[in-house]
Design a protein around this motif. Structure first.
Motif, PDB file in Angstrom:
ATOM      1  N   SER A 177       0.809  -1.217   0.000  1.00  0.00           N
ATOM      2  CA  SER A 177       0.000   0.000   0.000  1.00  0.00           C
ATOM      3  C   SER A 177       0.843   1.269   0.000  1.00  0.00           C
ATOM      4  O   SER A 177       0.364   2.335  -0.381  1.00  0.00           O
ATOM      5  CB  SER A 177      -0.925   0.013   1.229  1.00  0.00           C
ATOM      6  OG  SER A 177      -0.183   0.239   2.431  1.00  0.00           O
ATOM      7  N   TYR A 213      -6.445  -1.203  -5.325  1.00  0.00           N
ATOM      8  CA  TYR A 213      -7.383  -1.320  -4.203  1.00  0.00           C
ATOM      9  C   TYR A 213      -7.926  -2.744  -4.094  1.00  0.00           C
ATOM     10  O   TYR A 213      -7.948  -3.360  -3.010  1.00  0.00           O
ATOM     11  CB  TYR A 213      -8.495  -0.285  -4.396  1.00  0.00           C
ATOM     12  CG  TYR A 213      -9.788  -0.559  -3.683  1.00  0.00           C
ATOM     13  CD1 TYR A 213      -9.842  -0.584  -2.287  1.00  0.00           C
ATOM     14  CD2 TYR A 213     -10.964  -0.776  -4.407  1.00  0.00           C
ATOM     15  CE1 TYR A 213     -11.049  -0.833  -1.638  1.00  0.00           C
ATOM     16  CE2 TYR A 213     -12.162  -1.010  -3.765  1.00  0.00           C
ATOM     17  CZ  TYR A 213     -12.201  -1.054  -2.380  1.00  0.00           C
ATOM     18  OH  TYR A 213     -13.379  -1.289  -1.733  1.00  0.00           O
ATOM     19  N   LYS A 264      -9.148   0.260   1.647  1.00  0.00           N
ATOM     20  CA  LYS A 264      -9.366   1.708   1.475  1.00  0.00           C
ATOM     21  C   LYS A 264      -8.624   2.496   2.545  1.00  0.00           C
ATOM     22  O   LYS A 264      -8.013   3.524   2.280  1.00  0.00           O
ATOM     23  CB  LYS A 264     -10.862   2.022   1.548  1.00  0.00           C
ATOM     24  CG  LYS A 264     -11.629   1.715   0.277  1.00  0.00           C
ATOM     25  CD  LYS A 264     -13.076   2.166   0.410  1.00  0.00           C
ATOM     26  CE  LYS A 264     -13.844   1.865  -0.886  1.00  0.00           C
ATOM     27  NZ  LYS A 264     -15.264   2.292  -0.783  1.00  0.00           N
ATOM     28  N   LEU A 292      -4.853   2.628   1.877  1.00  0.00           N
ATOM     29  CA  LEU A 292      -4.490   3.555   0.806  1.00  0.00           C
ATOM     30  C   LEU A 292      -4.656   5.009   1.233  1.00  0.00           C
ATOM     31  O   LEU A 292      -3.985   5.902   0.706  1.00  0.00           O
ATOM     32  CB  LEU A 292      -5.350   3.287  -0.434  1.00  0.00           C
ATOM     33  CG  LEU A 292      -5.021   1.999  -1.195  1.00  0.00           C
ATOM     34  CD1 LEU A 292      -6.052   1.750  -2.288  1.00  0.00           C
ATOM     35  CD2 LEU A 292      -3.624   2.076  -1.806  1.00  0.00           C
TER      36      LEU A 292
END
Length: 552
Positions: A493, A523, A544, A547
Motif C-alpha cells: 500500500s 485497491y 481503502k 491507501l
C-alpha cells in the motif's frame, strides 16, 4: 534507474518485457507466478551463476537484458570504470547458449562477466529474503558498518597494502624454505665445486690430451718410421738424389714446351720432398718417449673421465657449465641471508604502515557507533520494538585482516530491562528481519545506488509493523528507485506503483505476465491480499483505509 527488463526463454518465462517507473514499486502475485524468477533474471543478467533450470525450452538460447538510465552524477563514476560512447543509457545483456556457455554485452559491445559485475555494483543492489542470516556473521557486520561509516576509500587502500603484506609474507616463507634446502646442500656443493675447480678444466682440453697421449705412447715407432722415411728421401741413391739426376738429364734438352713443363714439374716435386724431409726431421726430433709425461697425460684424462661419469655428462664443456652453475648456487647461498633480512625489513615497514592505517580506520568506526546505534534504535522503535536496544562491540585483534585490525559484534535485545547480547543468540526470526531492514535502510541512504531491490524481506511481519516497514521502504525510495517483492498488503500500500505478476494459460502453454495496476485495481488487489478472492467487505474497507493512510 532500472528502465527495462527483457527476458527470453528463462525458467517458466517464454518472453517478457517490463518497463519500470521511478519511485517505490511493489511487486505482488500468487505463489509460483514468477515474481522471484524476475529477480533471478536480473541477477543472471548482471553476472549471476546459471544452472540447468535456466531454460524454459532447452533447444533455444536464453537472453536476459536490463537497461538503465544514468543521471549526470552517476555518469562520472561510470566513466571511471568503463569506456562507452554513451553514458546516459547502459544496456547489460547476457546470452546463454543451449550448451550452457554465456556471452556478455555492455551497450552491444562484447564484454566479460567480471566487467558486468563491476559495473552492476554501481547500478543496482538486490536484498533477498534470507539475507538477514548474513547479519549474524561478524565479517558481514563489519562490512555493513563500514558501509555506514562511508570510508570505503580507506578500506580499499588498506586492502591493497594488506594484499602486498600477505604476498611478501608468502615470499618470505618460500625464501626461508628455499634457503633451508640450500644450506643443507651447501657442504656438498662446496665439495663439488672444489673438486671441479682443482681439476683446472678447459674447454676442448680433453680431446687435445687424448691426441697428445696417442703420440707419446707411439714415440718409439714414430722415431723409427720417420728415420726410415728420411733415409729413403736423402740416403745414397735416395729419392732426392734420383730426382736431382733426372733434373740434370732434362736440363740440357729443354728444347720444347713439353720438356720444359716436365722439367718444372720434377723440380716442384723435388722442392716438396725437401719440405717433407724437413717435417720428418722436426717430428723425429720433437717426439720423445717419456713415461712420466705419459703418466701425467693419462692421469689428467682419467680425472676428466671420472668427473664426466660421476655427473653423467659427455663433454668437458658440460663440466665447465656445471662448475659455473654450482658457483652461482653458492653465491646465492651467500646472499640468501641478506635477501631474507631485506624482505623482513620490508615486511616490518608495511606492518608499521598497516598499524597506523588500522588505527585511523578504528577511530572512524568508533566515531560512528553512537549515531549508528541511535538511528537503528529509532527505526526499530517505528517497527514495533519500542524497548529495543542495539549496540556495537568493537575490539582490536592481534592479526591484520583485509579491512583493518578490528572485530565487531552487533548486540541486541527487544525487551525492556534486558541486557543487549550478541545478535545471533538473542533475536528471533521476525526480529532479525526488522533489524536487517533497519540496517539496510540506513545503508541505502549512504549507497547512492540508482536501484534497490528487496525480495520478500517482510516475510513473517504483519499488521502495524508491516505498515511501518512499508513506510521505511517508501522513505528509501525518495532518493532512489526501490522495487520490493512482497506478500504484505501493508507494504504494497505504500508503493507509488503496483506491479502484479500472474500466470496466463494459452492452449497447452502457461505464461508469466505482468501488469501495472491503476488505483482501482490496486485497491482490489490489496483487498484480496488481506482476505481472499473475491475479497470480503471488511477487506475492501481495510484496503481503502490502507491507501488513505498518510506516511509518517
Amino acid at each position: 534507474m532500472l528502465q527495462k527488463l527483457y527476458i527470453k526463454n528463462y525458467a517458466i518465462i517464454e518472453l517478457l518485457e517490463i518497463e519500470f517507473p521511478n519511485g517505490m514499486i511493489a511487486v505482488t502475485g500468487e505463489t509460483g507466478a514468477g515474481k522471484s524468477i524476475i529477480i533471478g533474471a536480473i541477477q543472471l543478467a548482471i553476472g549471476g551463476k546459471a544452472d540447468s533450470k535456466t531454460f524454459k525450452n532447452a533447444a533455444e538460447k536464453c537472453i536476459l537484458e536490463i537497461c538503465f538510465s544514468i543521471d549526470q552524477t552517476k555518469q562520472k563514476k561510470i566513466k571511471q570504470l568503463i569506456e562507452l560512447d554513451d553514458y546516459s543509457e547502459i544496456i547489460l545483456r547476457r546470452e546463454i547458449s543451449t550448451a550452457g556457455k554465456s556471452r556478455f554485452f555492455i551497450n552491444d559491445n562484447l564484454s566479460t562477466n567480471t566487467e558486468i559485475q563491476e559495473l552492476a555494483r554501481n547500478l543496482i543492489s538486490i536484498h533477498q529474503q534470507f539475507d538477514h542470516l548474513d547479519i549474524l556473521e561478524s565479517n558481514y557486520q563489519l562490512e555493513v558498518f563500514d558501509g555506514y561509516c562511508n570510508h570505503q576509500n580507506l578500506i580499499d587502500a588498506f586492502g591493497v597494502k594488506y594484499s602486498d603484506y600477505k604476498k611478501k609474507i608468502s615470499n618470505l616463507k618460500k625464501l626461508e624454505e628455499s634457503n633451508a634446502k640450500l644450506f643443507q646442500e651447501k657442504e656438498y656443493l662446496e665439495f663439488q665445486f672444489n673438486e671441479l675447480d682443482k681439476a683446472n678444466l678447459k674447454i676442448g682440453e680433453l680431446t687435445e690430451l687424448e691426441n697428445t697421449l696417442k703420440i707419446a705412447q707411439s714415440a718409439e715407432e714414430i722415431k723409427s718410421k720417420t728415420q726410415a722415411s728420411m733415409q729413403i728421401l736423402q740416403g745414397d741413391q735416395g729419392i732426392q738424389d734420383s730426382l736431382h739426376a733426372i733434373l740434370q738429364n732434362l736440363k740440357n734438352i729443354r728444347i720444347n714446351k713439353q720438356i720444359e713443363e716436365l722439367y718444372e714439374r720434377v723440380d716442384i716435386i723435388r722442392t716438396d720432398l725437401i719440405d717433407i724431409n724437413s717435417l720428418l726431421e722436426q717430428i723425429h726430433e720433437d717426439v720423445e718417449f717419456d713415461n712420466k709425461k705419459i703418466e701425467a697425460l693419462q692421469s689428467k684424462i682419467d680425472i676428466y673421465n671420472r668427473l664426466l661419469k660421476k655427473h653423467h655428462l659427455k663433454e668437458d664443456s658440460e663440466l665447465i657449465s656445471l662448475k659455473s652453475n654450482i658457483e652461482e648456487k653458492l653465491l646465492h647461498i651467500q646472499n640468501a641471508d641478506g635477501d631474507t633480512v631485506n624482505l623482513q625489513n620490508e615486511i616490518k615497514e608495511i606492518e608499521i604502515e598497516l598499524e597506523q592505517k588500522s588505527l585511523d580506520i578504528r577511530k572512524l568506526r568508533i566515531k560512528h557507533i553512537p549515531q549508528f546505534k541511535k538511528q537503528i534504535e529509532s527505526l526499530l522503535n517505528s517497527l514495533g520494538m519500542p524497548n529495543a536496544i542495539f549496540d556495537i562491540n568493537l575490539n582490536p585483534i592481534e592479526q591484520f585482516r583485509n579491512n583493518g585490525k578490528d572485530e565487531i559484534q552487533f548486540l541486541f535485545t527487544a525487551n525492556k530491562g534486558s541486557q543487549a547480547k550478541p545478535l545471533q543468540n538473542h533475536a528471533s526470526g521476525g526480529e532479525l528481519s526488522r533489524v536487517n531492514l533497519a540496517i539496510k535502510s540506513l545503508l541505502a541512504e549512504k549507497s547512492n545506488l540508482p536501484t534497490l531491490i528487496f525480495d520478500e524481506i517482510d516475510t513473517g511481519v504483519s499488521g502495524h509493523t508491516a505498515l511501518q516497514m512499508g513506510n521505511i521502504l517508501k522513505q528509501c525510495s525518495k532518493n532512489q528507485q526501490l522495487i520490493t517483492i512482497t506478500h504484505s498488503p501493508q507494504v504494497a500500500s505504500r508503493a507509488d506503483h503496483h506491479m502484479f505478476v500472474y500466470k496466463k494459460t494459452e492452449a497447452k502453454n502457461t505464461l508469466t505476465q505482468v501488469k501495472f495496476l491503476d488505483l482501482e485495481e490496486k485497491y482490489m488487489e490489496l483487498a484480496k491480499m488481506l482476505s481472499s478472492d473475491p475479497p470480503t467487505d471488511a477487506a475492501l474497507q481495510n484496503a481503502k483505509e490502507l491507501l488513505s493512510l498518510k506516511i509518517n
